[in-house]
Design a protein around this motif. Structure first.
Motif, PDB file in Angstrom:
ATOM      1  N   ALA A 195      14.113  -3.204  -6.198  1.00 21.56           N
ATOM      2  CA  ALA A 195      14.690  -4.275  -5.395  1.00 21.56           C
ATOM      3  C   ALA A 195      13.755  -5.476  -5.384  1.00 21.56           C
ATOM      4  O   ALA A 195      12.550  -5.348  -5.118  1.00 21.56           O
ATOM      5  CB  ALA A 195      14.929  -3.791  -3.966  1.00 21.56           C
ATOM      6  N   VAL A 196      14.302  -6.659  -5.675  1.00 24.73           N
ATOM      7  CA  VAL A 196      13.522  -7.899  -5.686  1.00 24.73           C
ATOM      8  C   VAL A 196      13.474  -8.453  -4.267  1.00 24.73           C
ATOM      9  O   VAL A 196      14.509  -8.811  -3.697  1.00 24.73           O
ATOM     10  CB  VAL A 196      14.139  -8.932  -6.642  1.00 24.73           C
ATOM     11  CG1 VAL A 196      13.327 -10.224  -6.615  1.00 24.73           C
ATOM     12  CG2 VAL A 196      14.222  -8.376  -8.060  1.00 24.73           C
ATOM     13  N   VAL A 197      12.291  -8.520  -3.689  1.00 28.10           N
ATOM     14  CA  VAL A 197      12.157  -9.037  -2.323  1.00 28.10           C
ATOM     15  C   VAL A 197      11.777 -10.508  -2.300  1.00 28.10           C
ATOM     16  O   VAL A 197      11.972 -11.189  -1.292  1.00 28.10           O
ATOM     17  CB  VAL A 197      11.131  -8.227  -1.515  1.00 28.10           C
ATOM     18  CG1 VAL A 197      11.544  -6.772  -1.410  1.00 28.10           C
ATOM     19  CG2 VAL A 197       9.735  -8.337  -2.126  1.00 28.10           C
ATOM     20  N   GLY A 198      11.233 -11.017  -3.391  1.00 27.34           N
ATOM     21  CA  GLY A 198      10.833 -12.414  -3.394  1.00 27.34           C
ATOM     22  C   GLY A 198      10.525 -12.917  -4.786  1.00 27.34           C
ATOM     23  O   GLY A 198      10.323 -12.141  -5.731  1.00 27.34           O
ATOM     24  N   VAL A 199      10.488 -14.249  -4.915  1.00 33.02           N
ATOM     25  CA  VAL A 199      10.191 -14.914  -6.179  1.00 33.02           C
ATOM     26  C   VAL A 199       9.122 -15.970  -5.911  1.00 33.02           C
ATOM     27  O   VAL A 199       9.213 -16.742  -4.949  1.00 33.02           O
ATOM     28  CB  VAL A 199      11.452 -15.583  -6.764  1.00 33.02           C
ATOM     29  CG1 VAL A 199      11.107 -16.346  -8.043  1.00 33.02           C
ATOM     30  CG2 VAL A 199      12.526 -14.550  -7.017  1.00 33.02           C
ATOM     31  N   PHE A 200       8.118 -16.001  -6.771  1.00 30.79           N
ATOM     32  CA  PHE A 200       7.036 -16.971  -6.625  1.00 30.79           C
ATOM     33  C   PHE A 200       7.400 -18.298  -7.285  1.00 30.79           C
ATOM     34  O   PHE A 200       8.131 -18.347  -8.279  1.00 30.79           O
ATOM     35  CB  PHE A 200       5.750 -16.460  -7.267  1.00 30.79           C
ATOM     36  CG  PHE A 200       5.076 -15.377  -6.486  1.00 30.79           C
ATOM     37  CD1 PHE A 200       4.695 -15.582  -5.176  1.00 30.79           C
ATOM     38  CD2 PHE A 200       4.803 -14.149  -7.074  1.00 30.79           C
ATOM     39  CE1 PHE A 200       4.059 -14.590  -4.453  1.00 30.79           C
ATOM     40  CE2 PHE A 200       4.161 -13.158  -6.360  1.00 30.79           C
ATOM     41  CZ  PHE A 200       3.794 -13.378  -5.045  1.00 30.79           C
ATOM     42  N   ALA A 201       6.847 -19.376  -6.740  1.00 28.33           N
ATOM     43  CA  ALA A 201       6.887 -20.673  -7.409  1.00 28.33           C
ATOM     44  C   ALA A 201       5.853 -20.672  -8.535  1.00 28.33           C
ATOM     45  O   ALA A 201       4.982 -19.793  -8.595  1.00 28.33           O
ATOM     46  CB  ALA A 201       6.588 -21.773  -6.401  1.00 28.33           C
TER      47      ALA A 201
ATOM     48  N   ASN B 212       0.810  -1.218   0.000  1.00 27.68           N
ATOM     49  CA  ASN B 212       0.000   0.000   0.000  1.00 27.68           C
ATOM     50  C   ASN B 212       0.845   1.271   0.000  1.00 27.68           C
ATOM     51  O   ASN B 212       0.299   2.378  -0.013  1.00 27.68           O
ATOM     52  CB  ASN B 212      -0.931   0.017   1.213  1.00 27.68           C
ATOM     53  CG  ASN B 212      -2.044  -1.015   1.088  1.00 27.68           C
ATOM     54  OD1 ASN B 212      -2.309  -1.523   0.002  1.00 27.68           O
ATOM     55  ND2 ASN B 212      -2.676  -1.334   2.195  1.00 27.68           N
ATOM     56  N   GLY B 213       2.167   1.113   0.031  1.00 31.59           N
ATOM     57  CA  GLY B 213       3.066   2.259  -0.031  1.00 31.59           C
ATOM     58  C   GLY B 213       3.542   2.516  -1.444  1.00 31.59           C
ATOM     59  O   GLY B 213       2.890   2.142  -2.423  1.00 31.59           O
ATOM     60  N   ALA B 214       4.700   3.158  -1.558  1.00 26.42           N
ATOM     61  CA  ALA B 214       5.233   3.505  -2.878  1.00 26.42           C
ATOM     62  C   ALA B 214       6.716   3.149  -2.982  1.00 26.42           C
ATOM     63  O   ALA B 214       7.446   3.760  -3.760  1.00 26.42           O
ATOM     64  CB  ALA B 214       5.018   4.979  -3.164  1.00 26.42           C
ATOM     65  N   GLY B 215       7.157   2.158  -2.208  1.00 31.73           N
ATOM     66  CA  GLY B 215       8.553   1.747  -2.283  1.00 31.73           C
ATOM     67  C   GLY B 215       8.863   1.015  -3.574  1.00 31.73           C
ATOM     68  O   GLY B 215       8.006   0.311  -4.128  1.00 31.73           O
ATOM     69  N   ARG B 216      10.061   1.160  -4.053  1.00 30.74           N
ATOM     70  CA  ARG B 216      10.464   0.499  -5.305  1.00 30.74           C
ATOM     71  C   ARG B 216      10.890  -0.930  -4.990  1.00 30.74           C
ATOM     72  O   ARG B 216      12.064  -1.293  -5.006  1.00 30.74           O
ATOM     73  CB  ARG B 216      11.570   1.299  -5.987  1.00 30.74           C
ATOM     74  CG  ARG B 216      11.045   2.613  -6.588  1.00 30.74           C
ATOM     75  CD  ARG B 216      12.115   3.388  -7.316  1.00 30.74           C
ATOM     76  NE  ARG B 216      13.076   3.988  -6.390  1.00 30.74           N
ATOM     77  CZ  ARG B 216      14.122   4.703  -6.757  1.00 30.74           C
ATOM     78  NH1 ARG B 216      14.357   4.904  -8.054  1.00 30.74           N
ATOM     79  NH2 ARG B 216      14.938   5.224  -5.871  1.00 30.74           N
ATOM     80  N   LEU B 217       9.894  -1.746  -4.692  1.00 29.91           N
ATOM     81  CA  LEU B 217      10.062  -3.151  -4.347  1.00 29.91           C
ATOM     82  C   LEU B 217       9.241  -3.980  -5.318  1.00 29.91           C
ATOM     83  O   LEU B 217       8.205  -3.525  -5.812  1.00 29.91           O
ATOM     84  CB  LEU B 217       9.595  -3.421  -2.912  1.00 29.91           C
ATOM     85  CG  LEU B 217      10.184  -2.527  -1.822  1.00 29.91           C
ATOM     86  CD1 LEU B 217       9.466  -2.778  -0.501  1.00 29.91           C
ATOM     87  CD2 LEU B 217      11.685  -2.781  -1.679  1.00 29.91           C
ATOM     88  N   CYS B 218       9.667  -5.204  -5.556  1.00 25.66           N
ATOM     89  CA  CYS B 218       8.916  -6.016  -6.511  1.00 25.66           C
ATOM     90  C   CYS B 218       9.057  -7.500  -6.209  1.00 25.66           C
ATOM     91  O   CYS B 218       9.997  -7.939  -5.546  1.00 25.66           O
ATOM     92  CB  CYS B 218       9.350  -5.723  -7.948  1.00 25.66           C
ATOM     93  SG  CYS B 218      11.101  -5.976  -8.270  1.00 25.66           S
ATOM     94  N   LEU B 219       8.077  -8.239  -6.713  1.00 29.78           N
ATOM     95  CA  LEU B 219       8.056  -9.697  -6.686  1.00 29.78           C
ATOM     96  C   LEU B 219       8.106 -10.197  -8.123  1.00 29.78           C
ATOM     97  O   LEU B 219       7.539  -9.583  -9.027  1.00 29.78           O
ATOM     98  CB  LEU B 219       6.779 -10.203  -6.015  1.00 29.78           C
ATOM     99  CG  LEU B 219       6.575  -9.871  -4.541  1.00 29.78           C
ATOM    100  CD1 LEU B 219       5.139 -10.168  -4.130  1.00 29.78           C
ATOM    101  CD2 LEU B 219       7.542 -10.670  -3.684  1.00 29.78           C
ATOM    102  N   LEU B 220       8.783 -11.327  -8.321  1.00 31.71           N
ATOM    103  CA  LEU B 220       8.911 -11.891  -9.665  1.00 31.71           C
ATOM    104  C   LEU B 220       8.144 -13.202  -9.759  1.00 31.71           C
ATOM    105  O   LEU B 220       8.157 -14.017  -8.828  1.00 31.71           O
ATOM    106  CB  LEU B 220      10.382 -12.163  -9.996  1.00 31.71           C
ATOM    107  CG  LEU B 220      11.325 -10.965 -10.054  1.00 31.71           C
ATOM    108  CD1 LEU B 220      12.730 -11.432 -10.420  1.00 31.71           C
ATOM    109  CD2 LEU B 220      10.832  -9.927 -11.054  1.00 31.71           C
ATOM    110  N   GLY B 221       7.455 -13.392 -10.883  1.00 30.62           N
ATOM    111  CA  GLY B 221       6.879 -14.692 -11.181  1.00 30.62           C
ATOM    112  C   GLY B 221       7.968 -15.686 -11.560  1.00 30.62           C
ATOM    113  O   GLY B 221       9.111 -15.318 -11.856  1.00 30.62           O
ATOM    114  N   ALA B 222       7.625 -16.970 -11.571  1.00 33.89           N
ATOM    115  CA  ALA B 222       8.622 -18.016 -11.803  1.00 33.89           C
ATOM    116  C   ALA B 222       9.288 -17.865 -13.168  1.00 33.89           C
ATOM    117  O   ALA B 222      10.516 -17.980 -13.304  1.00 33.89           O
ATOM    118  CB  ALA B 222       7.959 -19.382 -11.678  1.00 33.89           C
ATOM    119  N   HIS B 223       8.499 -17.597 -14.221  1.00 33.18           N
ATOM    120  CA  HIS B 223       9.075 -17.480 -15.554  1.00 33.18           C
ATOM    121  C   HIS B 223       9.880 -16.195 -15.704  1.00 33.18           C
ATOM    122  O   HIS B 223      10.954 -16.190 -16.332  1.00 33.18           O
ATOM    123  CB  HIS B 223       7.970 -17.529 -16.606  1.00 33.18           C
ATOM    124  CG  HIS B 223       8.470 -17.529 -18.010  1.00 33.18           C
ATOM    125  ND1 HIS B 223       9.307 -18.506 -18.511  1.00 33.18           N
ATOM    126  CD2 HIS B 223       8.278 -16.653 -19.043  1.00 33.18           C
ATOM    127  CE1 HIS B 223       9.601 -18.250 -19.767  1.00 33.18           C
ATOM    128  NE2 HIS B 223       8.989 -17.128 -20.115  1.00 33.18           N
TER     129      HIS B 223
END
Length: 401
Positions: free
Chosen positions: A177-183, A142-153
């Motif tokens: 900044a990548v904080v996580g990656v999904f399966a 809900n903020g505006a930080g430059r954070l992201c999650l990536l899909g598996a592909h």
């Protein structure tokens, strides 16, 4: 004779022939176990197939701009989402989405993937497990930080075999900044995130957007998760009235928004599950009928073989109704025990199937109650005719038989 005497004689009759009692219970238990197993399998299958096919969309309103109202009223807004969350009954969670394209550097070239800006409870749709790192928290999304999650592909395109969580990517030329990656996704709604980047809603609008067709508070889509998966038509009407009041749209004009009704597709899945349930139900009913026929035949044969015993009791003064009561108590006791054994076998088999096939184990209480009731009813019905026949036979002739 008191009821206690009848029960005592019935228990003696069951215990005196253990092999016969076990055979009767096994035949009846097999049919009842089939019914319980089928009911648990069908309920578990239905829950799993709906989850895989629709995920949160099975009970969600998915709201987007209508072609008839886009020019005058514009896309849905975050304020519309707030109004729905406050006024619509049965809301469990809400989310807003922006959708654009993202150009990312991958080695010496570029790749293009989908870019999603998420606001609110995005996890109902992006319901994949996290393979690396962590999810975005509610405060972050809900903020505006430059954070992201990536899909598996998307992770494979950008990082190959290198760790991705904690790394940096450039989304449309802006660092993130990548904080996580999904399966890999396991539901149809989540498949769109496999080759995508998910970032906070406001960060996409402020930093990563390359299009200006959406204002900062406008969304491509709103998702309202409700507690009524099979009453979505009523929820759609209720939500439309709320948004008409918020936007000042009279009922004489077309709705400014589209409300995709996932219930229509869910009904198709329910129909598929019903057909499979009917097929399995026929097989289970066949097993149950065979079990009842075997149960009745064994009981009739066993009571016929006990004619001398019954004749001896009647010669010693026992009344016909007392003989009938004893035989009915024996068959009812065997029926209840067979029902309990069948329930245990059916529930154990259903749990094993759910464990092996990986879907939820769901018990149908009505099926269990029906199985126990059938066991008692079958025991009584199977014993009435042979008991009355034995009680009505002349003791002298029965003794010579």
């Amino acid at each position: 004779m008191t009821m206690l005497d009848h029960v005592r004689f019935a228990l003696w009759g069951v215990a005196s022939r253990p092999s016969r009692a076990l055979a009767v219970q096994a035949v009846l238990a097999a049919g009842i176990a089939a019914v319980i197993l089928v009911s648990s399998v069908v309920k578990g299958y239905g829950a799993e197939i709906e989850r895989l096919a629709f995920g949160a969309y099975a009970r969600s309103l998915v709201i987007s701009a209508s072609p008839a109202g886009i020019t005058r009223y514009g896309p849905p807004r975050l304020s519309d989402l707030t109004a729905l969350a406050e006024r619509l009954e049965g809301v469990e969670a809400v989310a807003a989405w922006r959708q654009e394209r993202a150009r990312l550097l991958a080695g010496a070239g570029q790749v293009e993937v989908a870019l999603f800006g998420a606001h609110g409870a995005y996890g109902h749709e992006a319901d994949m497990t996290v393979a690396e790192g962590r999810r975005l928290t509610l405060a972050e999304v809900n903020g505006a930080g430059r954070l992201c999650l990536l899909g598996a592909h998307a992770r494979t395109l950008l990082f190959d075999d290198r760790p991705a969580a904690g790394g940096m990517i450039r989304v449309n030329g802006v660092a993130c900044a990548v904080v996580g990656v999904f399966a890999p996704a396991r539901t149809r709604p989540a498949e769109r995130f496999d080759a995508a980047v998910i970032a906070p809603f406001h960060a996409v609008g402020r930093y990563f957007s390359v299009d200006d067709y959406l204002a900062p508070d406008e969304a491509f889509q709103l998702t309202v998760v409700t507690d009524a998966p099979f009453a979505m038509a009523d929820k759609r009407v209720e939500a439309d009235l709320i948004l008409r009041r918020v936007r000042g749209v009279p009922l004489s004009q077309p709705s400014p928004f589209r409300y995709e009704d996932p219930g229509h597709s869910v009904r198709a899945v329910i129909r598929q599950r019903t057909l499979i349930g009917q097929l399995l139900g026929v097989l289970a009913a066949t097993c149950l009928v065979a079990g009842l026929a075997g149960f009745s035949a064994i009981m009739a044969s066993a009571i016929h073989e006990r004619r001398r015993e019954i004749a001896l009791r009647m010669a010693m003064g026992a009344l016909g109704r007392q003989v009938v009561a004893q035989v009915l108590l024996e068959t009812a006791l065997l029926g209840v025990l067979g029902g309990l054994i069948g329930c245990a076998l059916g529930l154990g088999g259903g749990y094993g199937v759910a464990l092996v096939w990986g879907w939820p184990f769901m018990v149908d209480g009505q099926a269990v109650a029906l199985a126990l009731g059938l066991g008692l009813l079958c025991g009584l019905l199977a014993g009435i005719w042979p008991a009355r026949r034995a009680a009505g036979e002349d003791p002298a002739q029965a003794a010579r038989a």
